[in-house]
Design an enzyme around this catalytic site. Structure first.
Site, PDB file in Angstrom:
ATOM      1  N   ASN A 297       0.852  -1.181   0.000  1.00  0.00           N
ATOM      2  CA  ASN A 297       0.000   0.000   0.000  1.00  0.00           C
ATOM      3  C   ASN A 297       0.890   1.233   0.000  1.00  0.00           C
ATOM      4  O   ASN A 297       1.755   1.377   0.867  1.00  0.00           O
ATOM      5  CB  ASN A 297      -0.913  -0.020   1.223  1.00  0.00           C
ATOM      6  CG  ASN A 297      -1.774   1.218   1.337  1.00  0.00           C
ATOM      7  OD1 ASN A 297      -1.308   2.283   1.744  1.00  0.00           O
ATOM      8  ND2 ASN A 297      -3.043   1.092   0.986  1.00  0.00           N
ATOM      9  N   ALA A 298       0.688   2.124  -0.961  1.00  0.00           N
ATOM     10  CA  ALA A 298       1.583   3.273  -1.120  1.00  0.00           C
ATOM     11  C   ALA A 298       1.596   4.159   0.118  1.00  0.00           C
ATOM     12  O   ALA A 298       2.663   4.613   0.561  1.00  0.00           O
ATOM     13  CB  ALA A 298       1.167   4.082  -2.342  1.00  0.00           C
ATOM     14  N   ASP A 318       2.023   8.507  -9.271  1.00  0.00           N
ATOM     15  CA  ASP A 318       1.008   8.387 -10.323  1.00  0.00           C
ATOM     16  C   ASP A 318      -0.154   7.532  -9.807  1.00  0.00           C
ATOM     17  O   ASP A 318      -0.416   6.437 -10.324  1.00  0.00           O
ATOM     18  CB  ASP A 318       1.627   7.758 -11.574  1.00  0.00           C
ATOM     19  CG  ASP A 318       0.655   7.742 -12.754  1.00  0.00           C
ATOM     20  OD1 ASP A 318      -0.278   8.569 -12.763  1.00  0.00           O
ATOM     21  OD2 ASP A 318       0.822   6.891 -13.648  1.00  0.00           O
ATOM     22  N   CYS A 358      -5.049  12.141 -12.067  1.00  0.00           N
ATOM     23  CA  CYS A 358      -5.914  11.874 -13.222  1.00  0.00           C
ATOM     24  C   CYS A 358      -7.379  12.088 -12.858  1.00  0.00           C
ATOM     25  O   CYS A 358      -8.272  11.563 -13.519  1.00  0.00           O
ATOM     26  CB  CYS A 358      -5.687  10.469 -13.761  1.00  0.00           C
ATOM     27  SG  CYS A 358      -6.004   9.145 -12.585  1.00  0.00           S
TER      28      CYS A 358
END
Length: 414
Positions: A297-298, A318, A358
């Site tokens: 998990n980032a 990103d 995004c």
């Protein structure tokens, strides 16, 4: 006006929006629907003539009985019949592909993948077409595009425009959108193939790097074609030891491996990292740096590493879209700030941060604001090197803000 087609009368607010160049009419702005011949109901995906309250025609739209966007304008003219719409569809596909040809996205062995059609940005609402070498992927995302005659027209157009460049055409659904639009799942068999038994997977190229694509899996329509030019820009600015956060199938990481000394890519999806490893293997002779993949998990991993004092010379962020609605924006901004704060704490002086969003609903000003706030909290000075968006095969139409969704900042961190 002869009532041979269904007619939708819309509010003044919606009429003003259409005249200003936006193609959507929300259900709350439809004042009256007059069915064709004055009987029955408007069918899902039916062509509807749109007028203001005075009866002045504003164009022809594809209708939806399920979406909050009830009408999507396909032309500012009144189309006389369904055949005229199919002819227009054919012309628009040809125009979109011609635009990509002028961009140099054909006959280029270094890059043989691109977005051929980008929905409203190419005046084809609800239609996405991507090319991965000889494999072409269709997404029909609205009731107006989900029909046999549309599929037949698209196949004919693509075969004529792409000629020998296309080997197989596959329809790939977006399950979430198809559920919202109340569309049936498409057939699993290819819509067209040059030779029976053509594989649903291929290897395509971006910026001289090779990537696997499997039409039976993947996020969005597979690879992130919209980041193509940002991959190259990041590689040009990157140096030293690099970290690619939310690497997915290794797009940024493999580009960084061309210019950095070591690259680490992290992602929560094991399946994505397995494809990233396959992509690394096929590019061994094209990259110089060792690459390591970590399933994690980032948020958790960056918090642990920043607390432990782990540092890098280049960090790429990103993440997937954090805000898929206006209501989700506050939480998205908190997520972006946390990731950028941790990345800034981990960057060595003179380091490079490539940070992306995004989420269309997160504006440029909001994105700038959270990155600046993170820099303040981390007590780091950041200098803007580049402000970037999606690759040009994902056109931005200024009167349709939704076409500008991808944001990418390349920053020097002191």
């Amino acid at each position: 006006m002869a009532n041979s087609s269904a007619i939708a009368v819309i509010t003044r607010r919606a009429a003003d929006r259409l005249r200003a160049g936006h193609p959507w009419v929300y259900r709350s702005d439809v004042e009256e629907i007059q069915p064709a011949a004055g009987i029955g109901d408007v069918a899902p995906g039916e062509l509807v003539v749109v007028t203001d309250s005075r009866g002045i025609a504003l164009g022809t739209a594809l209708s939806s009985t399920a979406s909050l966007i009830a009408l999507r304008i396909v032309t500012r003219e009144v189309l006389p019949a369904r055949d005229a719409f199919l002819s227009l569809l054919r012309q628009r596909v040809a125009k979109a592909i011609a635009l990509r040809r002028r961009m140099g996205l054909f006959d280029n062995p270094a890059t043989d993948a691109c977005r051929l059609v980008f929905s409203e940005a190419d005046e084809l609402p609800g239609l996405i077409i991507d090319r991965y070498a000889g494999l072409v992927i269709l997404q029909l995302l609205t009731q107006g595009m989900d029909s046999a005659d549309v599929r037949a027209t698209l196949i004919e157009a693509l075969r004529e425009e792409l000629a020998d460049a296309v080997e197989i055409i596959v329809e790939r659904p977006d399950p979430r959108i198809r559920e919202l639009e109340q569309l049936a799942a498409p057939q699993s068999a290819p819509l067209w193939e040059r030779s029976q038994g053509t594989a649903l997977s291929t290897i395509f190229h971006l910026n001289s790097l090779a990537f696997h694509y499997d039409a039976g899996s993947g996020q969005k329509t597979g690879a992130f074609l919209d980041q193509r030019e940002n991959y190259a820009a990041a590689a040009a600015r990157a140096h030293g030891e690099a970290l690619d956060v939310c690497t997915y199938q290794g797009g940024f990481a493999l580009h960084l491996a061309k210019s950095c000394t070591r690259v680490t890519g992290i992602d929560a999806s094991r399946a994505a990292l397995e494809v990233a490893e396959e992509n690394l293997e096929v590019n061994r002779h094209r990259t110089q740096a060792p690459v390591e993949w970590i399933e994690a998990n980032a948020f958790d991993l960056l918090r642990d590493w920043s607390t432990a004092g782990t540092t890098f010379d280049t960090v790429v962020l990103d993440p997937p879209a954090f805000a898929k609605s206006k209501r989700a924006v506050p939480g998205a901004l908190r997520g972006y700030k946390e990731l950028n704060l941790r990345a800034l704490k981990m960057l060595r002086p003179g380091g490079t941060l490539v940070t992306c969003s995004c989420s269309h609903y997160v504006s440029w000003d909001e994105f700038h604001g959270v990155v600046a706030a993170a820099a303040g909290d981390a007590q780091r000075r950041i200098r803007l090197l580049e402000r970037r968006g999606a690759a040009p095969d994902h056109p931005v139409v200024l009167t349709i803000p939704e076409t500008e969704y991808l944001k990418c900042l390349i920053l020097q961190v002191d």
